[in-house]
Design an enzyme around this catalytic site. Structure first.
Site, short mmCIF file in Angstrom:
data_model
loop_
_atom_site.label_atom_id
_atom_site.label_comp_id
_atom_site.label_asym_id
_atom_site.label_seq_id
_atom_site.Cartn_x
_atom_site.Cartn_y
_atom_site.Cartn_z
N TYR A 86 6.83 -10.22 6.28
CA TYR A 86 6.65 -8.81 6.63
C TYR A 86 7.32 -8.50 7.96
CZ TYR A 86 3.15 -7.96 2.98
OH TYR A 86 2.50 -7.81 1.78
N ASP A 127 0.82 -1.21 0.00
CA ASP A 127 0.00 0.00 0.00
C ASP A 127 0.86 1.26 0.00
OD1 ASP A 127 -2.40 -1.48 0.13
OD2 ASP A 127 -2.14 -1.73 2.29
#
Length: 445
Positions: free
Chosen positions: A215, A144
């Site tokens: 992540y 994002d």
């Protein structure tokens, strides 16, 4: 009024240069406006003795307009003269200057990472257009706006110096286009190509061949119980329904919210910083940021460790409670795991590699200097250790947080619509728009 002023000016000065000024003024002093205008018209249409027209002054000559130079016809690059090959590129980027990874249909306030990379590919004629579908462009993980990545991967077809048979032999690799160096010359310093795979495995796709995504979410330890956060993070392990840990989007029409988490830990980074280290096969939209937001609540002792189990139990919590996501800036797509691949990195002794390596060093030093200056800025300003008059600041990972008067437990909050409702409403809106378009088309015809 304009014509009247012009008449006076011409009669007094322009037409009688060299004459005695006082005589001219006396001659026309008693003339009416109509007489002056009539005399002006006579002077402008009459020719001097000898039949020669007066030479116009430089101010009245029309500007000479040079004919525009013929633009050199740009030769269109002929891709048909070249072979192409399928490759994979590994790259890294700092995301806070970009509007996310993926190209958007509508214009965005900031460029996207994909958009910048494809523009560079097109500029050096490695791909025939800026339309990703024309060269089978595929990405590994979609990040994002504001999110960074360290080992992102894309796969695509590019122009080649070698024919298909030559491409199979690694001994011909030195003759191939130096993809990494060429692209790094065109890309900004905060987007870097780190390696190329000239022969990906058969059937390789950067998105579907990824075995897992890794992540990391960085955060400062201040005001947080790290041990409680570690206990809560471990509850994410395994396969669960994560509908309460993502952003619901009717346009995607997702019906399966089950995802598998392989590892979930709280790890130290430095004396003051930790990270939420997370590995999973795939993730939903905003899933990591939603997971982190709930871990912050546990770490602040605003919620119990069991909050995570309760949110994963869709029978106990069938609809997502309303809460704020954690900030996007501390989130990093740290790694992407693929089957064994032959990654070729740039020669670190090569001049161009050294040159652009120094650019990254300069970029890093620049941010370090800004951080030091910001710390000095903080130290010279007055600060207060008092709390906000009994208010609570919810940690969102960005240093500011959200200040509230009274904290409301997650179990008592208002909830969002069920995923099925969100999907159905989107389909209804889409049907309504399509019907409206058909109606307009019929009426216009």
């Amino acid at each position: 009024m304009f014509l009247w002023k012009k008449a006076v000016k011409v009669l007094r000065v322009g037409s009688f240069r060299g004459s005695n000024k006082s005589v001219m003024e006396d001659k026309y002093a008693d003339w009416s406006k109509e007489q002056l205008i009539e005399r002006l018209l006579e002077l402008e249409t009459s020719e001097p003795a000898g039949g020669q027209k007066p030479s116009p002054s430089a101010s009245t000559l029309p500007n000479k307009v040079k004919p525009p130079k013929k633009a050199k016809a740009s030769r269109k690059f002929d891709f048909s003269k070249y072979d192409r090959r399928f490759i994979a590129l590994k790259f890294a980027y700092l995301g806070w200057n970009y509007n996310g990874l993926a190209i958007q249909k509508e214009p965005t306030p900031q460029p996207t990472i994909e958009g910048v990379i494809i523009e560079a590919l097109n500029k050096c004629k490695l791909v025939p257009s800026t339309e990703p579908q024309t060269f089978h462009f595929s990405r590994c993980g979609r990040t994002d706006k504001g999110v960074s990545a360290m080992n992102q991967v894309i796969s695509l077809y590019v122009r080649s110096n070698l024919n298909p048979e030559e491409q199979l032999d690694p001994q011909n690799d030195p003759r191939e286009i130096p993809y990494v160096n060429i692209l790094n010359q065109l890309l900004p310093d905060d987007i870097r190509i780190s390696a190329v795979c000239l022969r990906p495995p058969k059937g390789f796709d950067a998105r579907f061949s990824c075995q897992y995504r890794h992540y990391r979410y960085l955060f400062h330890k201040e005001g947080l119980d790290i041990q409680r956060m570690g206990e809560a993070a471990s509850l994410f392990l395994g396969e669960h329904d994560f509908r309460n840990f993502c952003k619901l989007d009717g346009s995607k029409q997702i019906t399966n919210y089950r995802r598998t988490i392989m590892s979930a830990k709280i790890l130290p980074i430095s004396d003051d910083f930790y990270c939420f280290d997370l590995i999973g096969s795939a993730f939903l939209w905003h899933q990591v940021r939603c997971m982190m937001a709930n871990l912050f609540l546990v770490g602040q002792n605003l919620e119990e460790v069991s909050l995570i189990s309760d949110m994963l139990d869709v029978e106990k919590t069938p609809r997502k409670p309303i809460y704020d996501m954690a900030s996007e800036v501390p989130l990093i797509l740290y790694d992407c795991k693929f089957p064994n691949m032959e990654w070729i990195e740039t020669n670190l002794d090569d001049y161009k590699a050294i040159k652009y390596g120094k650019a990254i060093g300069a970029l890093t030093l620049g941010y370090q200097l800004k951080a030091e200056i910001a710390q000095i800025f903080k130290e010279v300003l007055p600060s207060s250790s008092a709390n906000l008059a009994g208010k609570t600041t919810i940690n969102l990972g960005n240093g500011k947080g959200k200040v509230i008067t009274k904290y409301e437990k997650m179990s008592r909050r208002n909830v969002m619509e069920a995923p099925e409702t969100v999907n159905e409403k989107f389909k209804q809106r889409k049907r309504f728009k399509n019907e409206a378009k058909r109606t307009d088309a019929v009426s216009s015809s």
